[in-house]
Design an enzyme around this catalytic site. Structure first.
Site, PDB file in Angstrom:
ATOM      1  N   LYS A  38      10.815  -1.198  10.908  1.00 39.87           N
ATOM      2  CA  LYS A  38      10.391  -0.530   9.641  1.00 39.87           C
ATOM      3  C   LYS A  38      11.327   0.869   9.435  1.00 39.87           C
ATOM      4  CE  LYS A  38       6.342  -2.620   8.128  1.00 39.87           C
ATOM      5  NZ  LYS A  38       5.012  -2.550   8.047  1.00 39.87           N
TER       6      LYS A  38
ATOM      7  N   LYS B 257      10.563 -14.784   9.412  1.00 37.79           N
ATOM      8  CA  LYS B 257       9.158 -14.618   9.180  1.00 37.79           C
ATOM      9  C   LYS B 257       9.157 -14.659   7.739  1.00 37.79           C
ATOM     10  CE  LYS B 257       6.864 -10.918   9.688  1.00 37.79           C
ATOM     11  NZ  LYS B 257       5.998  -9.748  10.060  1.00 37.79           N
TER      12      LYS B 257
ATOM     13  N   LYS C  32       6.469 -10.271   2.882  1.00 38.90           N
ATOM     14  CA  LYS C  32       6.284  -9.743   1.595  1.00 38.90           C
ATOM     15  C   LYS C  32       7.508  -9.148   1.115  1.00 38.90           C
ATOM     16  CE  LYS C  32       1.323  -8.264   2.695  1.00 38.90           C
ATOM     17  NZ  LYS C  32       0.685  -7.297   3.282  1.00 38.90           N
TER      18      LYS C  32
HETATM   19  P1  TYM Z   1      -0.424  -7.191   7.382  1.00 38.79           P
HETATM   20  O1  TYM Z   1      -0.900  -6.596   6.404  1.00 38.79           O
HETATM   21  O2  TYM Z   1       1.187  -7.127   7.528  1.00 38.79           O
HETATM   22  O3  TYM Z   1      -0.444  -8.802   7.601  1.00 38.79           O
HETATM   23  C1  TYM Z   1      -1.798  -9.164   7.565  1.00 38.79           C
HETATM   24  C2  TYM Z   1      -2.108 -10.378   8.483  1.00 38.79           C
HETATM   25  O4  TYM Z   1      -1.220 -11.319   8.031  1.00 38.79           O
HETATM   26  C3  TYM Z   1      -0.406 -11.948   9.500  1.00 38.79           C
HETATM   27  N1  TYM Z   1       0.762 -12.318   8.962  1.00 38.79           N
HETATM   28  C4  TYM Z   1       1.315 -13.601   9.122  1.00 38.79           C
HETATM   29  N2  TYM Z   1       0.779 -14.417   9.888  1.00 38.79           N
HETATM   30  C5  TYM Z   1       1.731 -15.468  10.197  1.00 38.79           C
HETATM   31  N3  TYM Z   1       2.894 -15.645   9.591  1.00 38.79           N
HETATM   32  C6  TYM Z   1       3.315 -14.688   8.714  1.00 38.79           C
HETATM   33  N4  TYM Z   1       4.633 -14.897   8.441  1.00 38.79           N
HETATM   34  C7  TYM Z   1       2.656 -13.520   8.604  1.00 38.79           C
HETATM   35  N5  TYM Z   1       2.677 -12.280   7.893  1.00 38.79           N
HETATM   36  C8  TYM Z   1       1.735 -11.689   8.073  1.00 38.79           C
HETATM   37  C9  TYM Z   1      -0.454 -10.623  10.107  1.00 38.79           C
HETATM   38  O5  TYM Z   1      -0.084 -10.745  11.418  1.00 38.79           O
HETATM   39  C10 TYM Z   1      -1.906 -10.121   9.931  1.00 38.79           C
HETATM   40  O6  TYM Z   1      -2.848 -10.682  10.870  1.00 38.79           O
HETATM   41  N6  TYM Z   1      -0.880  -3.981  11.239  1.00 38.79           N
HETATM   42  C11 TYM Z   1      -1.732  -5.149  10.494  1.00 38.79           C
HETATM   43  C12 TYM Z   1      -2.891  -4.481   9.713  1.00 38.79           C
HETATM   44  C13 TYM Z   1      -3.786  -3.936  10.409  1.00 38.79           C
HETATM   45  C14 TYM Z   1      -4.846  -4.701  11.336  1.00 38.79           C
HETATM   46  C15 TYM Z   1      -5.394  -3.608  11.870  1.00 38.79           C
HETATM   47  C16 TYM Z   1      -4.852  -5.864  11.838  1.00 38.79           C
HETATM   48  C17 TYM Z   1      -4.166  -2.639  10.632  1.00 38.79           C
HETATM   49  N7  TYM Z   1      -5.266  -2.199  11.425  1.00 38.79           N
HETATM   50  C18 TYM Z   1      -6.601  -3.833  12.870  1.00 38.79           C
HETATM   51  C19 TYM Z   1      -5.812  -6.082  12.776  1.00 38.79           C
HETATM   52  C20 TYM Z   1      -6.797  -5.110  13.441  1.00 38.79           C
HETATM   53  C21 TYM Z   1      -0.734  -5.404   9.475  1.00 38.79           C
HETATM   54  O7  TYM Z   1       0.185  -4.819   8.953  1.00 38.79           O
HETATM   55  O8  TYM Z   1      -0.772  -6.536   8.752  1.00 38.79           O
END
Ligand code: TYM
Length: 353
Positions: free
Chosen positions: A115, A217, A220
């Site tokens: 990022k 991957k 978004k």
């Molecule tokens: P975020 O918002 O990017 O994504 C949300 C969830 O979706 C999963 N994900 C995927 N799983 C499979 N294949 C993909 N292509 C894919 N893209 C996204 C992510 O693994 C996630 O589970 N840092 C985290 C948010 C967060 C969080 C937390 C998660 C903040 N605090 C505490 C768990 C516990 C994030 O940016 O997810």
């Protein structure tokens, strides 16, 4: 206390449209886990200002992720659904974790490197410290299990490192206040205040890949909308994106081993399996030997059947922001009560008067 109470926590950022990766890697698992443990599901709005500070529509994005949670089947009465910024203890514990974690740990995070890009000096301090806030999200509830997609694995390892260092640094104080739990980490007995969280990543689609490039991957931020299925796509768009998904010229193999070296085929079979709660092996028993021209329409039909009701319910909920806000308010109050208790103990442990 002899054991930590089993507790699920997870979160999703309110940035951009949710896609099939979020749905299969996170939301669908969140729903299934409701039967097994107490769950806390958060819309992590403070995380979304780490990469980009100013958003035109952060509030409506927060409501839209909440709508996706509810539309997928999360029960906000039996469990807890809320937005991160409404419970200030997340940010407070994150500060303490900033003093536990080392800069070297943060610099090693691949998500930070991706990022921040080439101009790391110009990335926000929040982006570097992001994993501290994520650890605080989880540990302020002393959560034990965290369902996520594969891309969050490294952040959860860091969460364990932070918990472990806190437990060891404050071992004496934790004993004194009598709120610790005896656990074993590797061979080492530890009197822990914070649990060692278990990531729940398994399943046939822990990392859903782009429909246009099986080595990337699904995300978004991919400039091509054809690379992903958005939860807001209508049935025709979902079917068209699957029809246009990249594949290779061979027929599907009959066994999972035959997917090696065929990332696009592997991805579509994984998506099929995750959407139908089957294993990849099971899907290949049915479709092995068939061409993509036969498999893709079956996948499109399945995807539309699963996603259409979610899509329709999301739209209905988004039109009722007062209901969404009421759900978040109730969830924030219940989450806040738990977080407040943890922080009272943390103040005692750290020695804050
Ligand atoms: P975020 O918002 O990017 O994504 C949300 C969830 O979706 C999963 N994900 C995927 N799983 C499979 N294949 C993909 N292509 C894919 N893209 C996204 C992510 O693994 C996630 O589970 N840092 C985290 C948010 C967060 C969080 C937390 C998660 C903040 N605090 C505490 C768990 C516990 C994030 O940016 O997810």
């Amino acid at each position: 206390m002899s054991e930590f109470k089993p507790q699920i926590f997870s979160g999703v950022q309110p940035t951009g449209n949710l896609h099939l990766g979020n749905y299969l890697g996170a939301l669908r698992k969140f729903v299934a886990l409701q039967e097994q443990m107490d769950c806390i599901y958060c819309v992590v709005d403070l995380h979304s200002i780490t990469a980009q500070l100013v958003h035109d529509d952060l509030k409506s994005q927060t409501r839209s992720i909440t709508a996706a949670y509810l539309a997928s089947g999360i029960d906000p009465v039996k469990h807890i659904v809320f937005n991160q910024s409404a419970v200030p203890q997340h940010a407070e514990l994150a500060w303490i974790f900033n003093c536990v974690a080392r800069i070297g740990w943060m610099n090693r995070m691949t998500q930070f490197k991706d990022k921040a890009g080439k101009d790391r000096e110009n990335a926000s301090l929040g982006l570097l410290a992001y994993p501290s806030l994520m650890a605080a999200d989880i540990l302020v509830y002393r959560a034990t299990h965290v369902p996520v997609g594969d891309d969050q694995k490294q952040h959860l390892e860091l969460t364990r490192d932070i918990a472990m260092k806190f437990n060891l640094d404050f071992a004496k104080k934790i004993k004194e206040i009598g709120k610790g739990v005896d656990i074993t980490v590797g061979d080492q007995p530890v009197h822990a205040f914070f649990p060692m969280v278990e990531p729940l990543i398994e399943g046939p689609a822990p990392r859903v890949m782009s429909l246009k490039d099986g080595s990337k991957k699904m995300s978004k931020s991919d400039p091509s909308d054809l690379s992903r299925i958005n939860l807001t796509d209508d049935a025709e768009t979902v079917a068209r994106k699957i029809r246009k998904a990249k594949t290779d010229p061979d027929a599907l193999p009959s066994e999972v081993d035959g997917l090696k070296g065929r990332p696009e085929a592997d991805n579509l079979v994984g998506i099929f399996a995750a959407l139908s709660d089957r294993t990849k092996a099971d899907v290949l028993t049915e479709y092995g030997g068939q061409q993509f021209s036969q498999f893709k329409p079956a996948l499109a039909e399945l995807a539309v059947n699963v996603l259409s009701p979610v899509n329709a319910e999301m739209r209905r909920l988004i039109d009722d922001p007062a209901h969404i806000d009421a759900v978040l308010k109730d969830g924030s109050e219940r989450a806040g009560a738990i977080a407040e208790k943890t922080m009272k103990d943390v103040h005692e442990i750290v020695g804050l008067l």
